[in-house]
Write an enzyme that holds these catalytic residues in place. Structure first.
Site, PDB file in Angstrom:
ATOM      1  N   CYS A  42       7.792  58.991 -26.117  1.00  0.00           N
ATOM      2  CA  CYS A  42       9.148  59.405 -26.492  1.00  0.00           C
ATOM      3  C   CYS A  42       9.843  60.141 -25.348  1.00  0.00           C
ATOM      4  CB  CYS A  42       9.083  60.276 -27.747  1.00  0.00           C
ATOM      5  SG  CYS A  42      10.655  61.000 -28.169  1.00  0.00           S
ATOM      6  N   CYS A  47      12.354  57.305 -26.373  1.00  0.00           N
ATOM      7  CA  CYS A  47      13.606  57.793 -26.973  1.00  0.00           C
ATOM      8  C   CYS A  47      14.504  58.579 -26.010  1.00  0.00           C
ATOM      9  CB  CYS A  47      13.315  58.717 -28.152  1.00  0.00           C
ATOM     10  SG  CYS A  47      11.745  58.475 -28.971  1.00  0.00           S
ATOM     11  N   LYS A  50      15.733  56.759 -22.744  1.00  0.00           N
ATOM     12  CA  LYS A  50      16.540  55.642 -23.261  1.00  0.00           C
ATOM     13  C   LYS A  50      17.916  56.140 -23.689  1.00  0.00           C
ATOM     14  CE  LYS A  50      16.605  54.988 -27.445  1.00  0.00           C
ATOM     15  NZ  LYS A  50      15.845  54.303 -28.433  1.00  0.00           N
ATOM     16  N   TYR A 176      14.441  46.468 -31.519  1.00  0.00           N
ATOM     17  CA  TYR A 176      15.395  47.507 -31.116  1.00  0.00           C
ATOM     18  C   TYR A 176      15.347  47.802 -29.626  1.00  0.00           C
ATOM     19  CZ  TYR A 176      11.860  51.267 -30.979  1.00  0.00           C
ATOM     20  OH  TYR A 176      10.791  52.068 -30.664  1.00  0.00           O
ATOM     21  N   GLU A 180      18.689  47.613 -27.389  1.00  0.00           N
ATOM     22  CA  GLU A 180      19.195  48.817 -26.726  1.00  0.00           C
ATOM     23  C   GLU A 180      19.329  48.597 -25.217  1.00  0.00           C
ATOM     24  OE1 GLU A 180      17.559  52.170 -29.865  1.00  0.00           O
ATOM     25  OE2 GLU A 180      16.305  51.676 -28.167  1.00  0.00           O
ATOM     26  N   HIS A 433      38.498  64.267 -43.494  1.00  0.00           N
ATOM     27  CA  HIS A 433      39.518  63.354 -42.977  1.00  0.00           C
ATOM     28  C   HIS A 433      40.078  63.871 -41.665  1.00  0.00           C
ATOM     29  CE1 HIS A 433      42.486  60.207 -43.342  1.00  0.00           C
ATOM     30  NE2 HIS A 433      43.420  61.079 -43.031  1.00  0.00           N
ATOM     31  N   GLU A 438      33.914  59.400 -43.956  1.00  0.00           N
ATOM     32  CA  GLU A 438      34.516  59.562 -45.284  1.00  0.00           C
ATOM     33  C   GLU A 438      34.526  58.243 -46.053  1.00  0.00           C
ATOM     34  OE1 GLU A 438      38.795  60.490 -45.458  1.00  0.00           O
ATOM     35  OE2 GLU A 438      38.981  59.747 -43.414  1.00  0.00           O
TER      36      GLU A 438
HETATM   37  C1  LIG Z   1      11.571  52.187 -25.149  1.00  0.00           C
HETATM   38  C2  LIG Z   1      11.252  52.955 -26.400  1.00  0.00           C
HETATM   39  C3  LIG Z   1      12.273  53.579 -27.089  1.00  0.00           C
HETATM   40  C4  LIG Z   1      11.992  54.295 -28.257  1.00  0.00           C
HETATM   41  N1  LIG Z   1      13.029  54.878 -28.925  1.00  0.00           N
HETATM   42  C5  LIG Z   1      12.782  55.576 -30.057  1.00  0.00           C
HETATM   43  C6  LIG Z   1      13.843  56.232 -30.741  1.00  0.00           C
HETATM   44  O1  LIG Z   1      15.002  56.163 -30.337  1.00  0.00           O
HETATM   45  N2  LIG Z   1      13.544  56.932 -31.848  1.00  0.00           N
HETATM   46  C7  LIG Z   1      12.264  57.038 -32.327  1.00  0.00           C
HETATM   47  O2  LIG Z   1      12.038  57.692 -33.338  1.00  0.00           O
HETATM   48  N3  LIG Z   1      11.238  56.410 -31.693  1.00  0.00           N
HETATM   49  C8  LIG Z   1      11.472  55.695 -30.571  1.00  0.00           C
HETATM   50  N4  LIG Z   1      10.428  55.092 -29.916  1.00  0.00           N
HETATM   51  C9  LIG Z   1       9.068  55.186 -30.488  1.00  0.00           C
HETATM   52  C10 LIG Z   1       8.426  56.535 -30.137  1.00  0.00           C
HETATM   53  O3  LIG Z   1       8.462  56.713 -28.750  1.00  0.00           O
HETATM   54  C11 LIG Z   1       6.995  56.547 -30.652  1.00  0.00           C
HETATM   55  O4  LIG Z   1       6.999  56.295 -32.034  1.00  0.00           O
HETATM   56  C12 LIG Z   1       6.340  57.903 -30.400  1.00  0.00           C
HETATM   57  O5  LIG Z   1       6.339  58.236 -29.038  1.00  0.00           O
HETATM   58  C13 LIG Z   1       4.883  57.868 -30.919  1.00  0.00           C
HETATM   59  O6  LIG Z   1       4.238  59.059 -30.592  1.00  0.00           O
HETATM   60  P1  LIG Z   1       2.653  59.094 -30.468  1.00  0.00           P
HETATM   61  O7  LIG Z   1       2.316  60.525 -30.219  1.00  0.00           O
HETATM   62  O8  LIG Z   1       2.033  58.408 -31.603  1.00  0.00           O
HETATM   63  O9  LIG Z   1       2.308  58.230 -29.178  1.00  0.00           O
HETATM   64  P2  LIG Z   1       2.739  58.420 -27.673  1.00  0.00           P
HETATM   65  O10 LIG Z   1       4.016  59.160 -27.565  1.00  0.00           O
HETATM   66  O11 LIG Z   1       2.660  57.072 -27.055  1.00  0.00           O
HETATM   67  O12 LIG Z   1       1.629  59.393 -27.059  1.00  0.00           O
HETATM   68  C14 LIG Z   1       0.319  58.967 -26.846  1.00  0.00           C
HETATM   69  C15 LIG Z   1      -0.198  59.670 -25.615  1.00  0.00           C
HETATM   70  O13 LIG Z   1      -1.612  59.483 -25.535  1.00  0.00           O
HETATM   71  C16 LIG Z   1      -1.977  59.368 -24.162  1.00  0.00           C
HETATM   72  N5  LIG Z   1      -3.275  58.691 -24.121  1.00  0.00           N
HETATM   73  C17 LIG Z   1      -3.560  57.421 -24.499  1.00  0.00           C
HETATM   74  N6  LIG Z   1      -4.898  57.198 -24.390  1.00  0.00           N
HETATM   75  C18 LIG Z   1      -5.435  58.349 -23.929  1.00  0.00           C
HETATM   76  C19 LIG Z   1      -6.767  58.752 -23.639  1.00  0.00           C
HETATM   77  N7  LIG Z   1      -7.802  57.916 -23.798  1.00  0.00           N
HETATM   78  N8  LIG Z   1      -6.972  60.019 -23.169  1.00  0.00           N
HETATM   79  C20 LIG Z   1      -5.946  60.876 -22.996  1.00  0.00           C
HETATM   80  N9  LIG Z   1      -4.656  60.547 -23.288  1.00  0.00           N
HETATM   81  C21 LIG Z   1      -4.418  59.308 -23.746  1.00  0.00           C
HETATM   82  C22 LIG Z   1      -0.844  58.548 -23.567  1.00  0.00           C
HETATM   83  O14 LIG Z   1      -0.755  58.752 -22.164  1.00  0.00           O
HETATM   84  C23 LIG Z   1       0.359  59.107 -24.313  1.00  0.00           C
HETATM   85  O15 LIG Z   1       1.003  60.131 -23.587  1.00  0.00           O
HETATM   86  C24 LIG Z   1      10.667  54.384 -28.733  1.00  0.00           C
HETATM   87  C25 LIG Z   1       9.619  53.760 -28.035  1.00  0.00           C
HETATM   88  C26 LIG Z   1       9.905  53.052 -26.881  1.00  0.00           C
HETATM   89  C27 LIG Z   1       8.802  52.394 -26.133  1.00  0.00           C
END
Ligand SMILES: Cc1cc2nc3c(=O)[nH]c(=O)nc-3n(C[C@H](O)[C@H](O)[C@H](O)COP(=O)(O)OP(=O)(O)OC[C@H]3O[C@@H](n4cnc5c(N)ncnc54)[C@H](O)[C@@H]3O)c2cc1C
Length: 455
Positions: A42, A47, A50, A176, A180, A433, A438
């Protein structure tokens, strides 16, 4: 048995950081590993950057719009490297904020990869670490397409770090992310082709909303190739040649594949911990976010259910409260509002017309109009709004909007809809308004009945 940690969180994204921070705040001994960037997808490649790029893309059109209001801004030039540098600076600031949040809560942070050695032991960057409970919060990752020449495409992670803005972009996908980025590149002046398998973008969203979006994309100058798939991508010097299933050949400077994301479970050693995944590599969880192992949990995108940041953070928070706090915290995860930051953006909450009709008769209210700004700007932009109402109970089941500020408006509406507001509640609410919002409280004439009733 004494473990090194009460809780170890693998992954420092939206879900993992929230879970680790709240658990540590309750006094648990918490370790958290992040191998790439604090804040995860994110903050770094999702997010946040983006949305900054969406904002950048809106300025050009806004400057042109201003002419209708008497301004005479000359056509400007967009400097991509400035946008990327400023975006990077803001993201670096957020990385520090996330890291500091964890440290001040008392969590021990590891900036490395973690993986299972057994059900209670992890290899954290070469260090052997044990934990009573373990949370998998490793998120998802974009994947390159499998068709010939897929390796000549970029994925969303790359798009945030391009040195220059490509002049001709082919975007693959109707989800999406594809939509976007199509708007971002088109808004900044690129020629954009959007190739989508479905007849309309955003499968699963309300059909009217999808149609309104397709029209808005076309009005932005984006060329849509609906009902087509990519057969191959060839490298031709520094450029790319894309061949579509209908025989169309597109020459481009960049091919951006947004054809799907995968849960990030590869190399985690789940097999050493006895954690089960589904056919797509997503970790299976029950309603309490527990995996096939009683003391191992999974939250966020790695479970591949509702892949949104607020859902990931809500799960992280709820799990930490359930394990170490006074008790589980409740979130309404059945009616989650969501937005697509296209140009203009769209937002939605609750049931689509088709889903409501499948459950019983639904009254449909809708409106489509030229927003006030564009009466003067002359830009061909329309706003679309729709309410889906259960005919029997008159409860509003869904709201859908495409138009400026749709995500901001939908956040408020989603509270009403989560509270079970009826159409009569909407009707007795006095509007603000002059706003677009609205219209949601002045929709008086039923457009049609979906789902087969005659009343
Ligand atoms: C281009 C794009 C735009 C988006 N826009 C939106 C939006 O506008 N609104 C919205 O709500 N959602 C959006 N999303 C979705 C949102 O980013 C995800 O739903 C959210 O980041 C999920 O969070 P998470 O913690 O599950 O995973 P992540 O944020 O992916 O975090 C997982 C982390 O784990 C780390 N990791 C993985 N494996 C290991 C390991 N073995 N050891 C240590 N670290 C590890 C990774 O490096 C990563 O930093 C978007 C996604 C993308 C790709």
């Amino acid at each position: 048995m004494a473990y090194d940690f009460d809780l170890f969180v693998i992954g420092g994204g939206s879900a993992g950081v929230r879970c680790a921070r709240i658990a540590a705040g309750h006094g648990a001994r918490v370790g958290v590993a992040e191998r790439r960037f604090w804040g995860g997808t994110c903050v770094n490649v999702g997010c946040v950057p983006k949305k900054l790029m969406v904002m950048a893309a809106e300025y050009g059109a806004a400057a042109r719009d201003s002419h209708g209001f008497g301004w005479d801004f000359p056509p400007g030039h967009h400097h991509w490297p400035t946008l990327i540098a400023n975006k990077d600076r803001e993201i670096a600031r957020l990385n520090v904020v996330y890291r500091t949040l964890l440290e001040s809560a008392g969590a021990r942070i590891f900036e490395t990869t973690a993986g299972f050695l057994d059900a209670h032991t992890l290899d954290v960057g070469g260090e052997r670490v044990s934990a009573g409970r373990i949370v998998i919060a490793t998120g998802g990752r974009p994947q390159l397409p499998a068709f010939p020449g897929g390796e000549h495409c970029i994925v969303s992670d790359d798009a945030f770090f391009l040195k220059d803005r490509p002049q001709r972009v082919v975007l693959l996908g109707g989800g999406y992310i594809a939509v976007e980025f199509a708007c971002i590149f088109a808004g900044l002046g690129s020629q954009v082709d959007l190739v989508l398998r479905q007849p309309l973008p955003l499968r699963g969203f309300d059909e009217d909303l999808r149609l309104a979006l397709a029209e808005a994309l076309a009005a932005n100058g984006i060329r849509l190739h609906p009902g087509t798939v990519t057969e191959s991508v060839q490298a031709v010097g520094g450029a790319r040649r894309v061949t579509l299933s209908d025989g169309t050949v597109l020459d481009a400077d960049l091919v951006f594949s947004a054809l799907g994301r995968m849960p990030q479970t590869e190399g985690l050693g789940l097999e050493y911990a006895g954690v089960a995944t589904d056919g797509h590599g997503a970790v299976r969880v029950d309603a309490e976010l527990r995996t096939s192992q009683q003391h191992i949990y999974a939250i966020g995108d790695v479970t591949n259910r509702l892949n949104l940041t607020p859902v990931a953070t809500a799960e992280g928070h709820a799990l930490a409260e359930a394990l170490f706090g006074p008790g589980p915290r409740q979130w309404a995860l059945d009616k989650v509002a969501t937005a697509v930051f296209a140009s203009p953006p769209l937002a939605t909450v609750g049931l689509t017309e088709a889903a409501a009709a499948a459950r019983g008769p639904a009254d449909i209210y809708l409106t489509r109009f030229t927003p006030m700004r564009h009466a003067l700007s002359g830009r061909p932009r329309k706003t679309f709004m729709k309410l889906v109402v259960d005919q029997r109970t008159q409860v509003v089941l869904g709201a859908h909007m495409l138009g400026e500020d749709a995500p901001e408006i939908m956040q408020g509406l989603s509270i009403a809809i989560n509270c079970g507001a009826t159409k009569a509640d909407f009707d007795r609410t006095v509007g603000i308004h002059p706003t677009a919002a609205e219209e949601f409280v002045t929709l008086r004439t039923r457009a049609r009945v979906a789902g087969g009733s005659t009343t």
